[in-house]
Design an enzyme around this catalytic site. Structure first.
Site, mmCIF file in Angstrom:
data_model
loop_
_atom_site.group_PDB
_atom_site.id
_atom_site.type_symbol
_atom_site.label_atom_id
_atom_site.label_comp_id
_atom_site.label_asym_id
_atom_site.label_seq_id
_atom_site.Cartn_x
_atom_site.Cartn_y
_atom_site.Cartn_z
ATOM 1 N N GLY A 37 0.833 -1.192 0.000
ATOM 2 C CA GLY A 37 0.000 0.000 0.000
ATOM 3 C C GLY A 37 0.863 1.236 0.000
ATOM 4 O O GLY A 37 0.491 2.283 0.542
ATOM 5 N N ALA A 43 0.851 5.198 4.229
ATOM 6 C CA ALA A 43 2.271 4.943 3.982
ATOM 7 C C ALA A 43 3.042 6.240 3.847
ATOM 8 O O ALA A 43 4.128 6.401 4.423
ATOM 9 C CB ALA A 43 2.436 4.085 2.734
ATOM 10 N N TYR A 212 -1.701 4.114 19.437
ATOM 11 C CA TYR A 212 -1.815 4.749 20.753
ATOM 12 C C TYR A 212 -0.860 4.116 21.761
ATOM 13 O O TYR A 212 -0.382 4.780 22.681
ATOM 14 C CB TYR A 212 -3.252 4.665 21.260
ATOM 15 C CG TYR A 212 -3.891 6.028 21.361
ATOM 16 C CD1 TYR A 212 -4.031 6.816 20.224
ATOM 17 C CD2 TYR A 212 -4.319 6.543 22.567
ATOM 18 C CE1 TYR A 212 -4.579 8.077 20.306
ATOM 19 C CE2 TYR A 212 -4.875 7.796 22.652
ATOM 20 C CZ TYR A 212 -4.998 8.558 21.518
ATOM 21 O OH TYR A 212 -5.523 9.822 21.594
ATOM 22 N N GLU A 249 -11.489 15.911 19.387
ATOM 23 C CA GLU A 249 -10.961 16.573 18.196
ATOM 24 C C GLU A 249 -11.810 17.797 17.887
ATOM 25 O O GLU A 249 -13.035 17.769 18.072
ATOM 26 C CB GLU A 249 -10.959 15.632 16.988
ATOM 27 C CG GLU A 249 -9.902 14.544 17.085
ATOM 28 C CD GLU A 249 -9.862 13.642 15.859
ATOM 29 O OE1 GLU A 249 -8.780 13.087 15.581
ATOM 30 O OE2 GLU A 249 -10.912 13.483 15.203
ATOM 31 N N HIS A 273 -8.213 2.343 20.796
ATOM 32 C CA HIS A 273 -7.290 3.260 21.460
ATOM 33 C C HIS A 273 -7.590 3.431 22.954
ATOM 34 O O HIS A 273 -6.728 3.227 23.815
ATOM 35 C CB HIS A 273 -7.334 4.642 20.796
ATOM 36 C CG HIS A 273 -6.911 4.646 19.361
ATOM 37 N ND1 HIS A 273 -6.053 3.718 18.824
ATOM 38 C CD2 HIS A 273 -7.222 5.490 18.345
ATOM 39 C CE1 HIS A 273 -5.859 3.990 17.547
ATOM 40 N NE2 HIS A 273 -6.566 5.057 17.227
ATOM 41 N N ARG A 393 -1.763 14.037 30.351
ATOM 42 C CA ARG A 393 -2.099 14.607 29.040
ATOM 43 C C ARG A 393 -1.291 13.860 27.977
ATOM 44 O O ARG A 393 -0.070 13.982 27.911
ATOM 45 C CB ARG A 393 -1.771 16.101 29.029
ATOM 46 C CG ARG A 393 -1.935 16.782 27.665
ATOM 47 C CD ARG A 393 -3.378 16.883 27.229
ATOM 48 N NE ARG A 393 -4.128 17.813 28.031
ATOM 49 C CZ ARG A 393 -4.320 19.109 27.686
ATOM 50 N NH1 ARG A 393 -3.825 19.575 26.566
ATOM 51 N NH2 ARG A 393 -5.016 19.900 28.463
ATOM 52 N N LYS A 403 -3.714 17.796 40.474
ATOM 53 C CA LYS A 403 -4.497 18.917 40.981
ATOM 54 C C LYS A 403 -4.707 18.721 42.486
ATOM 55 O O LYS A 403 -5.169 17.675 42.929
ATOM 56 C CB LYS A 403 -5.849 18.979 40.269
ATOM 57 C CG LYS A 403 -5.743 19.378 38.810
ATOM 58 C CD LYS A 403 -7.048 19.193 38.068
ATOM 59 C CE LYS A 403 -8.175 19.995 38.647
ATOM 60 N NZ LYS A 403 -9.403 19.899 37.811
#
Length: 514
Positions: A37, A43, A212, A249, A273, A393, A403
């Protein structure tokens, strides 16, 4: 020192052995990396840039390595090289043009079908030429096939590799197959795909890649949990109220609406993920760092997850999603989902694990948020200011921070929420964080399967989500419309509140600037 000199120094210091777990694995002999591919977006944007960065860091010595591209497109070697060139240099890779040119000369292209013998016979012939030219020692020939392809062609491609590209000469060595997600659409299709590939290759030869697991902060989870004494007594149902694993997102499905609509946010992000991250947060300490021991513990977590309740799911679809001409007018595909998973074991009984992912939201980030229970006997009356939280994060601005409540500076005895902060950009100045694909391709070369999905792990993951996905596919559950650029459906925040999550108001973590 210039980047060219640095690359040369790294290549000179390349070691012939690598420590994997507690075992030493030899890394000598001819290595052929075949990208199937090769003319596609994956790729060009991920696989070849990752190989280039490994090359620059000395992990792909030119005296041993050759890279082959394979696809249906009828182009020359130079045409493929020119297509790739623009993707190799990025902000984190200021390599001079001579390094790019040297790397591109390692690439040869072969054109052929994915289900016919002729192309794969030609591919095997070209690989064999390379191996013979390198005078490889007996048993040292290595072939890595990276399938940057749709899963629908995996079975035919694997059959062709098995029949025509498995080394039969006295060079021996190994053959490994890297396959990209999605690994099926549900339990049945995933098992069918696993069976088809499993008939051709042994499990140690199959590397199911979930990028991930290659992210720096995800890789740090085991160290954080099992190398720090103060986490050990806290990491349980007695102290932790809830855990959130979030992927957000700030853009929609631009350019890939048709592909996305076939899968949806749960198949695309949550089932793989976020569930992989959950395993690392929730698993017990493995008996060693050997890949199989770690993967054993991950499977145990998945097998302890209770069936998902409909009332603990909120689905959403952003307004405007169906305006994409590649998306059906009456699509029921969610672009947002909040799902609560509950782990039925001694450590986590009663602690909700909240998996949340969405597109076209008001921010872009991925993080793990571990919220602790309220302090008993709140003598400072600071409960309304928020709970203690440990936040990891994952992207962007990699960091981890705690926190906590502190005294407000001044003459008054008043409290304020602040943080203990480890921000990577500030703490590790000048240190380049590798891309996930770089790490995972290198792990494949080394034979380390720790960060890849095992077949029984894949099956257990699909067993959790398949009933929910079938209800969505059958139209029994409908996504709630939400405005693009918002937090998502208001019902999702209400579900979090019911699950026990306490949102902090008036406090925002700000990544430090250099």
């Amino acid at each position: 020192m210039g980047s060219g000199e640095w690359c040369l120094q790294k290549r000179d210091s390349f070691k012939s052995e690598t420590l994997v777990g507690n075992e030493t694995v030899p890394e000598i002999g001819c290595l052929s990396i075949i990208v199937l591919g090769a003319s596609g977006d994956l790729a060009k944007k991920k696989t070849f840039p990752a190989l280039f960065h490994l090359y620059c860091q000395g992990f792909l010595p030119p005296i041993e390595v050759h890279i082959f591209g394979y696809a249906r497109t009828k182009i020359s070697d130079d045409e493929l090289r020119n297509r790739i060139r623009g993707y190799l240099v990025s902000e984190r890779s200021a390599s001079p043009s001579k390094d790019v040119s040297k790397f591109l000369q390692l690439i040869k292209y072969v054109s052929g079908s994915y289900d016919a013998a002729e192309g794969f016979q030609m591919l095997d012939k070209e690989i064999s030429k390379h191996e013979t030219s390198k005078n490889s020692l007996e048993g040292s020939s290595r072939r890595l096939f990276y399938l940057a392809l749709p899963p629908s062609v995996y079975p035919s491609v694997c059959r062709m590799i098995r029949r025509y590209c498995m080394k039969k000469s006295n060079l021996g060595g190994w053959t490994r197959i890297v396959v990209e997600k999605p690994f099926g659409r549900d339990l049945g299709s995933a098992e069918e795909l696993s069976s088809q590939i499993g008939e051709l290759f042994d499990e140690p030869q199959i590397y199911r890649i979930d990028h991930y697991l290659g992210k720096e902060l995800v890789q740090n989870l085991l160290v954080l949990r099992f190398a720090n004494r103060f986490f050990l007594p806290l990491w349980n149902r007695d102290n932790i109220d809830n855990v959130q694993i979030v992927f957000r997102e700030d853009f929609g499905t631009e350019g890939r609406g048709g592909y996305f609509d076939e899968y949806g946010i749960i198949r695309d992000i949550i089932q793989n993920h976020l569930l992989q991250v959950l395993c690392l947060v929730a698993m017990e300490k493995p008996v060693s760092l050997k890949p199989e021991r770690i993967r054993d513990e991950k499977v145990k977590v998945l097998q302890s997850v209770l069936p998902i309740k409909d009332e603990e799911v909120v689905l959403g679809q952003y307004e405007g999603y169906r305006d994409d001409p590649t998306v059906p007018d009456h699509s029921n595909t969610p672009t947002f989902a909040t799902v609560i998973l509950r782990i039925h074991n001694e450590r986590w009984e009663g602690v909700p694990f909240i998996l949340k992912a969405g597109k076209a939201l008001n921010s872009r980030k991925a993080e793990i948020r571990v919220q602790f229970k309220d302090v008993p006997g709140d003598i400072f009356k600071c409960k309304k200011q928020g709970r203690n939280e440990f936040v990891i994060r994952l992207q962007p601005s990699e960091a981890m921070y705690m926190k906590l409540m502190v005294k407000q500076p001044g003459l008054e005895m008043s409290t304020v929420q602040s943080e203990l902060d480890l921000s990577y950009r500030q703490r590790y100045q000048g240190v380049t964080i590798p891309e996930a694909y770089e790490r995972l391709i290198l792990d494949t070369i080394r034979g380390d399967q720790q960060h890849f999905v095992r077949r029984d792990e894949l099956k257990a993951a699909w067993e959790i989500f398949t009933p929910l996905l079938h209800r969505i596919d059958n139209g029994e559950m409908k996504p709630i419309p939400y405005q693009a650029g918002s937090r998502g459906p208001a019902e999702a925040d209400e579900l979090l509140e019911k699950a026990g999550y306490v949102q902090t108001h008036g406090y925002i973590w700000i990544p430090p600037t250099l």
